[in-house]
Design a protein around this motif. Structure first.
Motif, PDB file in Angstrom:
ATOM      1  N   GLY A   3       1.156  -1.098   0.094  1.00 45.28           N
ATOM      2  CA  GLY A   3      -0.007   0.004   0.257  1.00 45.28           C
ATOM      3  C   GLY A   3       0.649   0.881  -0.251  1.00 45.28           C
ATOM      4  N   PRO A   4       0.300   2.627  -0.106  1.00 50.52           N
ATOM      5  CA  PRO A   4       0.937   3.396  -0.436  1.00 50.52           C
ATOM      6  C   PRO A   4       1.572   4.126   1.159  1.00 50.52           C
ATOM      7  CG  PRO A   4      -1.632   4.102  -0.796  1.00 50.52           C
ATOM      8  CD  PRO A   4      -1.172   2.599   0.055  1.00 50.52           C
ATOM      9  N   PHE A   5       2.648   5.160   1.200  1.00 52.38           N
ATOM     10  CA  PHE A   5       2.910   6.079   2.325  1.00 52.38           C
ATOM     11  C   PHE A   5       3.799   7.081   1.780  1.00 52.38           C
ATOM     12  CE2 PHE A   5       6.715   4.406   0.581  1.00 52.38           C
ATOM     13  CZ  PHE A   5       8.292   4.445   1.417  1.00 52.38           C
ATOM     14  N   SER A   6       2.961   8.191   2.270  1.00 51.74           N
ATOM     15  CA  SER A   6       4.101   9.557   2.456  1.00 51.74           C
ATOM     16  C   SER A   6       5.405   9.632   1.957  1.00 51.74           C
ATOM     17  CB  SER A   6       3.246  11.016   2.576  1.00 51.74           C
ATOM     18  OG  SER A   6       2.236  10.610   2.916  1.00 51.74           O
ATOM     19  N   CYS A   7       5.588  10.443   0.706  1.00 60.61           N
ATOM     20  CA  CYS A   7       7.488  10.058   1.253  1.00 60.61           C
ATOM     21  C   CYS A   7       7.598  11.863  -0.396  1.00 60.61           C
ATOM     22  CB  CYS A   7       8.234   9.136   0.060  1.00 60.61           C
ATOM     23  SG  CYS A   7       9.431   9.513  -0.420  1.00 60.61           S
ATOM     24  N   GLU A  10       4.578  13.097  -2.182  1.00 61.86           N
ATOM     25  CA  GLU A  10       4.166  12.147  -2.857  1.00 61.86           C
ATOM     26  C   GLU A  10       3.218  10.616  -2.230  1.00 61.86           C
ATOM     27  OE1 GLU A  10       6.949  10.913  -5.577  1.00 61.86           O
ATOM     28  OE2 GLU A  10       7.251  12.013  -6.720  1.00 61.86           O
ATOM     29  N   ASP A  11       2.748  10.278  -2.606  1.00 69.18           N
ATOM     30  CA  ASP A  11       2.226   8.903  -2.628  1.00 69.18           C
ATOM     31  C   ASP A  11       2.555   7.200  -3.449  1.00 69.18           C
ATOM     32  OD1 ASP A  11       0.684   9.519  -0.519  1.00 69.18           O
ATOM     33  OD2 ASP A  11      -1.637   9.595  -1.271  1.00 69.18           O
ATOM     34  N   ARG A  12       3.412   7.012  -2.215  1.00 70.31           N
ATOM     35  CA  ARG A  12       4.641   5.751  -3.296  1.00 70.31           C
ATOM     36  C   ARG A  12       4.346   4.246  -3.240  1.00 70.31           C
ATOM     37  NH1 ARG A  12      10.848   7.806  -3.856  1.00 70.31           N
ATOM     38  NH2 ARG A  12       9.845   9.929  -5.070  1.00 70.31           N
ATOM     39  N   ALA A  13       4.265   3.057  -3.344  1.00 71.31           N
ATOM     40  CA  ALA A  13       3.912   2.041  -3.157  1.00 71.31           C
ATOM     41  C   ALA A  13       5.381   2.276  -1.806  1.00 71.31           C
ATOM     42  CB  ALA A  13       3.777   1.331  -4.147  1.00 71.31           C
ATOM     43  N   ILE A  14       4.956   1.120  -0.809  1.00 77.01           N
ATOM     44  CA  ILE A  14       5.971   0.659   0.404  1.00 77.01           C
ATOM     45  C   ILE A  14       6.752  -0.190  -0.240  1.00 77.01           C
ATOM     46  CG2 ILE A  14       6.663   0.283   2.756  1.00 77.01           C
ATOM     47  CD1 ILE A  14       3.554   0.801   3.268  1.00 77.01           C
TER      48      ILE A  14
END
Length: 143
Positions: A3-7, A10-14
Motif C-alpha cells: 500500500g501507499p505511504f507518504s514520501c 508524493e504517495d508511493r508504494a511501500i
C-alpha cells in the motif's frame, strides 16, 4: 509492493524490503531469540501463515481461508496452517456448532421441494449473471 505511504509530497508504494527491514529491526530490538539462541528473522509472508493458522484454529472454514488468501486449492491453504488436519476438522465442527446455537432451529429444517427448486433456479440465474468462472468476482484473470 504494498500500500501507499507518504514520501515527501508524493504517495508511493511501500517497498517490500522496507517492510522486511522494519520487521527485523523491531525483532532485533526486542531481544527475542530462537530455541538455539539464534537471531530470529521474519518475512512478511510469515504473517500469512500465522493468519491462516489462527483463522483455522478459530473455526474459519478452510475454503474461506483459501479464498481470502487467493489460493486455487484448499490443500495450499492447509499447507500454510501449522496445525494437523484433524485439528482443522475439529475446529470447523465447533465453529458450526457455535453458529447453529446462535441461529433459530427452524433454519436447519429440510427445504420443501418447491423451496429447493426456487433455490436451484436462483443459482442458475446467478451463474448466468456472474459467469461460471471460478475466480473471485472483480479479480483480473491470471495467466
Amino acid at each position: 509492493m504494498t500500500g501507499p505511504f507518504s514520501c515527501g509530497p508524493e504517495d508511493r508504494a511501500i517497498p517490500r524490503n522496507y517492510i522486511y527491514t522494519c520487521l527485523n529491526d523491531a525483532l532485533t530490538a526486542s531481544g527475542l531469540t530462537g530455541p538455539a539462541n539464534e537471531e530470529l528473522r521474519y518475512r512478511p509472508h510469515d504473517f500469512r501463515r500465522i493468519f491462516v493458522t489462527d483463522a483455522l484454529r478459530s473455526g474459519l472454514p478452510p475454503h474461506i481461508a483459501a479464498r481470502i488468501c487467493g489460493h486455487r486449492t484448499v490443500d495450499t491453504t492447509l499447507g500454510y496452517a501449522a496445525i494437523y488436519p484433524e485439528d482443522v476438522i475439529n475446529h470447523h465442527r465447533s465453529f458450526i456448532a457455535r453458529r447453529r446455537a446462535l441461529r433459530p432451529g427452524e433454519e436447519y429444517r429440510e427445504p420443501t421441494a418447491q423451496e429447493w427448486q426456487d433455490f436451484l433456479a436462483h443459482f442458475e440465474l446467478r451463474k448466468v449473471a456472474l459467469g461460471v468462472c471460478a475466480r473471485d468476482f472483480g479479480n483480473p484473470l491470471r495467466p
